[in-house]
Design a protein around this motif. Structure first.
Motif: not given
Lengths: 130, 44
Positions: A38-43, A72, A106, A108, B3, B5-6, B24-30, B33-34, B36-37
């Protein structure tokens, strides 16, 4: 191996290239082994180098989670804004998605499952010198 | 605190691996996310 007329062996190096001299075939693969539930990974995946443009032709995404997941990729129409899939999906960009020098891709990835999952995004395109 | 994550990535150009490694990616709640983008896109 016995070959029938329907099964002719084709060696890839004999195929003509459809690329122009200043074009390079470009592929990007991104994988995350344990995406929390239930989490989003962004990169921030890739910035188009100076003097080039990227023509994205297609892509794919996969997940080991059982639920419908969401990816995304910004600046990519096929994946934006919401692209839902179950285990694996592929898309073709027609016409190509053009990304200019300095633009950043990016990623998502939303793990909609209640368990950790492995997921990834792959893109293919042509990197062209301008 | 966000948080992290690799993740693994690979760039292949003309059939050759040009770059391969860990990121390294960031872990966030939904809900975040918008935002952040949008922030990263504006920074570019």
């Amino acid at each position: 191996m016995r070959q029938t007329p329907e099964a002719i062996r084709v060696i890839s190096t004999h195929l003509p290239s459809i690329r122009r001299p200043l074009q390079h075939e470009w592929r990007y693969l991104w994988v995350v082994d344990e995406i929390p539930p239930r989490k989003v990974v962004v990169y921030k995946a890739y910035t188009i180098p100076r003097g080039f443009r990227l023509l994205l032709k297609g892509g794919g995404c996969f997940s080991t989670g059982g639920q419908i997941q969401k990816v995304w990729v910004t600046a990519v129409p096929g994946f934006s804004p919401d692209y839902w899939f179950t285990r694996a999906e592929a898309v073709t960009f027609e016409p190509s998605c053009e990304l200019l020098s300095g633009q950043t891709l990016l990623f998502y990835f939303f793990n909609n499952s209640t368990k950790k999952c492995r997921g990834g995004i792959a893109l293919i395109g042509v990197l062209e010198m301008v | 605190m966000t948080e992290e994550i690799k993740c693994k990535f690979m760039i292949i150009i003309d059939g050759e691996i040009k770059e391969k490694g860990e990121g390294t990616a960031k872990v966030i709640i939904e809900e975040e996310a918008e935002h952040w983008l949008r922030t990263v896109t504006q920074e570019e």
